[in-house]
Design a protein around this motif. Structure first.
Motif, PDB file in Angstrom:
ATOM      1  N   HIS A 142       7.113  -4.762  16.507  1.00 53.03           N
ATOM      2  CA  HIS A 142       7.412  -3.974  17.591  1.00 53.03           C
ATOM      3  C   HIS A 142       6.317  -3.332  17.967  1.00 53.03           C
ATOM      4  CE1 HIS A 142       9.248  -0.960  20.028  1.00 53.03           C
ATOM      5  NE2 HIS A 142      10.653  -1.343  19.876  1.00 53.03           N
ATOM      6  N   PRO A 143       6.032  -3.248  19.388  1.00 54.53           N
ATOM      7  CA  PRO A 143       4.661  -2.405  19.952  1.00 54.53           C
ATOM      8  C   PRO A 143       4.476  -1.024  19.631  1.00 54.53           C
ATOM      9  CG  PRO A 143       6.372  -3.016  21.681  1.00 54.53           C
ATOM     10  CD  PRO A 143       6.969  -3.766  20.406  1.00 54.53           C
ATOM     11  N   HIS A 144       5.777  -0.408  19.328  1.00 51.52           N
ATOM     12  CA  HIS A 144       5.608   1.076  19.055  1.00 51.52           C
ATOM     13  C   HIS A 144       5.213   1.120  17.408  1.00 51.52           C
ATOM     14  CE1 HIS A 144       8.536   2.506  22.476  1.00 51.52           C
ATOM     15  NE2 HIS A 144       7.649   1.785  22.842  1.00 51.52           N
ATOM     16  N   ARG A 145       5.614   0.175  16.634  1.00 50.38           N
ATOM     17  CA  ARG A 145       5.375   0.262  15.560  1.00 50.38           C
ATOM     18  C   ARG A 145       4.026  -0.242  15.153  1.00 50.38           C
ATOM     19  NH1 ARG A 145       9.973   1.608  16.383  1.00 50.38           N
ATOM     20  NH2 ARG A 145       8.529   3.464  16.704  1.00 50.38           N
ATOM     21  N   ILE A 146       3.513  -1.037  16.087  1.00 51.33           N
ATOM     22  CA  ILE A 146       2.103  -1.380  15.939  1.00 51.33           C
ATOM     23  C   ILE A 146       1.206  -0.231  16.380  1.00 51.33           C
ATOM     24  CG2 ILE A 146       0.199  -2.761  17.069  1.00 51.33           C
ATOM     25  CD1 ILE A 146       2.199  -4.986  17.397  1.00 51.33           C
ATOM     26  N   GLY A 147       1.468   0.575  17.317  1.00 50.63           N
ATOM     27  CA  GLY A 147       0.775   1.859  17.464  1.00 50.63           C
ATOM     28  C   GLY A 147       0.647   2.710  16.483  1.00 50.63           C
ATOM     29  N   ASP A 148       1.903   2.876  15.888  1.00 46.03           N
ATOM     30  CA  ASP A 148       1.948   3.818  14.749  1.00 46.03           C
ATOM     31  C   ASP A 148       1.024   3.447  13.672  1.00 46.03           C
ATOM     32  OD1 ASP A 148       3.983   5.375  16.001  1.00 46.03           O
ATOM     33  OD2 ASP A 148       5.629   4.512  14.776  1.00 46.03           O
ATOM     34  N   ALA A 149       1.079   2.133  13.153  1.00 41.20           N
ATOM     35  CA  ALA A 149       0.289   1.673  12.190  1.00 41.20           C
ATOM     36  C   ALA A 149      -1.048   1.493  12.503  1.00 41.20           C
ATOM     37  CB  ALA A 149       0.574   0.237  11.830  1.00 41.20           C
TER      38      ALA A 149
ATOM     39  N   ALA B 209     -10.556  -4.473  -1.321  1.00 42.52           N
ATOM     40  CA  ALA B 209     -11.880  -4.623  -1.979  1.00 42.52           C
ATOM     41  C   ALA B 209     -11.605  -5.098  -3.530  1.00 42.52           C
ATOM     42  CB  ALA B 209     -12.713  -3.589  -1.798  1.00 42.52           C
ATOM     43  N   VAL B 210     -12.306  -5.976  -4.159  1.00 42.62           N
ATOM     44  CA  VAL B 210     -11.984  -6.233  -5.591  1.00 42.62           C
ATOM     45  C   VAL B 210     -12.888  -5.663  -6.267  1.00 42.62           C
ATOM     46  CG1 VAL B 210     -11.560  -8.057  -7.318  1.00 42.62           C
ATOM     47  CG2 VAL B 210     -10.964  -8.401  -4.905  1.00 42.62           C
ATOM     48  N   GLY B 211     -12.674  -4.582  -7.057  1.00 39.88           N
ATOM     49  CA  GLY B 211     -13.862  -3.852  -7.913  1.00 39.88           C
ATOM     50  C   GLY B 211     -13.975  -4.652  -9.052  1.00 39.88           C
ATOM     51  N   GLU B 212     -15.169  -4.086  -9.513  1.00 38.62           N
ATOM     52  CA  GLU B 212     -15.907  -4.866 -10.782  1.00 38.62           C
ATOM     53  C   GLU B 212     -14.957  -4.854 -11.769  1.00 38.62           C
ATOM     54  OE1 GLU B 212     -19.244  -2.214 -11.225  1.00 38.62           O
ATOM     55  OE2 GLU B 212     -20.490  -3.238  -9.689  1.00 38.62           O
ATOM     56  N   ASP B 213     -13.827  -3.978 -11.968  1.00 41.79           N
ATOM     57  CA  ASP B 213     -12.908  -4.010 -13.279  1.00 41.79           C
ATOM     58  C   ASP B 213     -11.860  -5.065 -12.695  1.00 41.79           C
ATOM     59  OD1 ASP B 213     -11.781  -2.585 -10.968  1.00 41.79           O
ATOM     60  OD2 ASP B 213     -11.663  -0.772 -12.407  1.00 41.79           O
ATOM     61  N   GLY B 214     -11.751  -5.875 -11.415  1.00 42.64           N
ATOM     62  CA  GLY B 214     -10.816  -6.573 -11.066  1.00 42.64           C
ATOM     63  C   GLY B 214      -9.639  -5.972 -10.175  1.00 42.64           C
ATOM     64  N   ARG B 215      -9.645  -4.465 -10.139  1.00 44.79           N
ATOM     65  CA  ARG B 215      -8.507  -3.870  -9.347  1.00 44.79           C
ATOM     66  C   ARG B 215      -8.796  -4.036  -7.872  1.00 44.79           C
ATOM     67  NH1 ARG B 215      -8.026   2.326 -11.535  1.00 44.79           N
ATOM     68  NH2 ARG B 215     -10.442   2.018 -11.190  1.00 44.79           N
ATOM     69  N   TRP B 216      -7.685  -4.332  -7.229  1.00 49.62           N
ATOM     70  CA  TRP B 216      -7.828  -4.099  -5.656  1.00 49.62           C
ATOM     71  C   TRP B 216      -7.583  -2.993  -5.092  1.00 49.62           C
ATOM     72  CZ3 TRP B 216      -4.318  -8.886  -3.815  1.00 49.62           C
ATOM     73  CH2 TRP B 216      -4.731 -10.025  -4.397  1.00 49.62           C
ATOM     74  N   TRP B 217      -8.715  -2.694  -4.424  1.00 53.54           N
ATOM     75  CA  TRP B 217      -8.799  -1.183  -3.496  1.00 53.54           C
ATOM     76  C   TRP B 217      -8.264  -1.588  -2.241  1.00 53.54           C
ATOM     77  CZ3 TRP B 217     -10.302   3.767  -5.667  1.00 53.54           C
ATOM     78  CH2 TRP B 217     -10.777   3.327  -6.783  1.00 53.54           C
ATOM     79  N   PHE B 218      -7.099  -0.711  -1.579  1.00 51.85           N
ATOM     80  CA  PHE B 218      -6.729  -0.730  -0.223  1.00 51.85           C
ATOM     81  C   PHE B 218      -7.769  -0.238   0.865  1.00 51.85           C
ATOM     82  CE2 PHE B 218      -4.980   0.959   3.508  1.00 51.85           C
ATOM     83  CZ  PHE B 218      -4.028   0.246   3.861  1.00 51.85           C
ATOM     84  N   LEU B 219      -8.023  -1.151   1.787  1.00 53.62           N
ATOM     85  CA  LEU B 219      -8.896  -0.630   2.907  1.00 53.62           C
ATOM     86  C   LEU B 219      -8.388  -0.402   3.954  1.00 53.62           C
ATOM     87  CD1 LEU B 219     -11.845  -3.094   2.037  1.00 53.62           C
ATOM     88  CD2 LEU B 219     -11.676  -0.630   1.334  1.00 53.62           C
ATOM     89  N   GLU B 220      -7.377  -1.291   4.426  1.00 50.31           N
ATOM     90  CA  GLU B 220      -6.569  -1.014   5.802  1.00 50.31           C
ATOM     91  C   GLU B 220      -5.634  -2.176   5.881  1.00 50.31           C
ATOM     92  OE1 GLU B 220      -9.238  -1.178   9.241  1.00 50.31           O
ATOM     93  OE2 GLU B 220      -9.741  -3.466   8.640  1.00 50.31           O
ATOM     94  N   CYS B 221      -4.599  -1.981   6.644  1.00 44.19           N
ATOM     95  CA  CYS B 221      -3.765  -2.995   7.097  1.00 44.19           C
ATOM     96  C   CYS B 221      -3.623  -3.025   8.716  1.00 44.19           C
ATOM     97  CB  CYS B 221      -2.338  -2.512   6.651  1.00 44.19           C
ATOM     98  SG  CYS B 221      -0.993  -3.863   7.332  1.00 44.19           S
ATOM     99  N   ASN B 222      -3.878  -4.144   9.337  1.00 44.72           N
ATOM    100  CA  ASN B 222      -3.818  -4.537  10.758  1.00 44.72           C
ATOM    101  C   ASN B 222      -2.583  -5.133  11.176  1.00 44.72           C
ATOM    102  OD1 ASN B 222      -4.316  -5.391  13.396  1.00 44.72           O
ATOM    103  ND2 ASN B 222      -6.579  -5.994  13.148  1.00 44.72           N
ATOM    104  N   PRO B 223      -1.933  -4.415  11.723  1.00 44.01           N
ATOM    105  CA  PRO B 223      -0.624  -5.097  12.286  1.00 44.01           C
ATOM    106  C   PRO B 223      -0.478  -6.158  13.320  1.00 44.01           C
ATOM    107  CG  PRO B 223      -0.827  -2.841  13.339  1.00 44.01           C
ATOM    108  CD  PRO B 223      -1.926  -3.177  12.339  1.00 44.01           C
ATOM    109  N   SER B 224      -1.818  -6.442  13.826  1.00 37.77           N
ATOM    110  CA  SER B 224      -1.911  -7.436  14.658  1.00 37.77           C
ATOM    111  C   SER B 224      -3.361  -8.259  14.248  1.00 37.77           C
ATOM    112  CB  SER B 224      -2.174  -6.888  15.917  1.00 37.77           C
ATOM    113  OG  SER B 224      -0.958  -5.958  16.566  1.00 37.77           O
TER     114      SER B 224
END
Length: 315
Positions: free
Chosen positions: A118-125, A274-289
């Motif tokens: 939904h275009p409004h949800r894209i705008g929010d995200a 981003a995958v850290g040196e210890d293998g953990r995943w770090w959130f950077l962003e989510c692009n809704p489009s």
């Protein structure tokens, strides 16, 4: 029996990703109406009525007509903005706002339509502060981040958290000598900070010591995870150096993704980690489009079929 309800694809004229999805839908016998809201009112028109029965009427393009009450789903990609270059500044501003709240309001109000997204949800995200705060709430690892217009706060953050990278909060069209370019993610030092920082908001983030990146493309109930090895701070700067490998998400990532998607009411999202040196995943962003089709070409993952299933409403 073939379902006569159309799928609306709202995007610009030159959108290869949308072309692929439309081709898949046509191959399934699904009716598709493609339009660019930026074509309004020159070659796109709307006749919407709101009565005791709800919203109805039609959208008309040079080659298609869509019954507004019977749109099956909408794939909202990257339409161009409204423009009225033949009008003076004041009249153009008025016309743009009427188009946005008129046609835009109709497109956002279709009864029984599945929006991807939904275009409004894209705008929010698309607001990075909201995305990062929601990511923390969802349970992702999120690098410490500062959003500021204070040069002193920026310097203090860099000294305390270094190394630190700078990211634009939004990437508008940026021209250098008439050529479109993007403002790149770059490492920032305390010496880089001057009084110009006070001119607007900036995002600074602790740099994750990473060994790779991961793009997770979420399409409905599917999450396609691809490891991206490049050796670059920002892999988007040189695609020739990238190798791609489908991977499985570590425990906890999928529930956090579902929490995030539900919070913004999204059914599609392109998550970057981003995958850290210890293998953990770090959130950077989510692009809704976000873009995704090149990953299918590189890996063979059935993303287009999953998206067509979603728009066809078979999943």
């Amino acid at each position: 029996m073939t379902d006569p309800r159309p799928v609306l694809v709202v995007t610009s004229l030159h959108d290869p990703t949308a072309d692929v999805v439309i081709g898949e839908l046509h191959g399934r016998g699904v009716t598709v109406v493609r339009l660019d809201s930026g074509d309004f009112p020159a070659t796109l028109s709307v006749e919407a009525e709101i009565t005791e029965h709800g919203l109805g009427g039609r959208l008309l393009t040079p080659s298609r007509t869509a019954d507004l009450a019977n749109v099956r789903s909408m794939y909202y990609r990257r339409p161009t903005g409204f423009a009225f270059p033949h009008l003076d500044e004041q009249d153009s501003r008025f016309a743009v706002t009427q188009a946005r709240y008129g046609l835009g309001g109709v497109l956002a109000s279709l009864p029984g339509c599945l929006y991807v997204n939904h275009p409004h949800r894209i705008g929010d995200a698309e607001f990075k502060p909201a995305g990062l705060a929601t990511a923390v709430d969802a349970g992702f690892l999120v690098p410490p981040t500062l959003i500021t217009s204070s040069p002193d706060a920026a310097r203090e953050f860099i000294k305390a958290r270094g190394p630190v990278i700078y990211k634009p909060l939004w990437n508008p069209v940026h021209r250098v000598d008439g050529v479109s370019s993007a403002i790149r993610v770059a490492e920032a030092t305390a010496d880089d900070i001057d009084d110009d920082v006070a001119g607007t908001a900036h995002l600074f983030q602790e740099r994750v010591p990473k060994v790779a990146d991961v793009r997770v493309t979420v399409i409905g109930r599917h999450a396609f995870c691809v490891r991206i090895d490049s050796g670059l701070l920002d892999w988007r700067t040189d695609y020739s150096r990238i190798t791609y490998t489908p991977v499985e998400a570590p425990p906890g990532i999928r529930p956090a993704i579902h929490h995030y998607m539900n919070r913004f009411r999204l059914v599609f999202g392109a998550f970057d980690f981003a995958v850290g040196e210890d293998g953990r995943w770090w959130f950077l962003e989510c692009n809704p489009s976000g873009q995704w089709h090149w990953l299918e070409d590189e890996t063979g993952l059935p993303m287009c079929a999953a998206l067509a299933d979603l728009l066809e409403r078979t999943s």
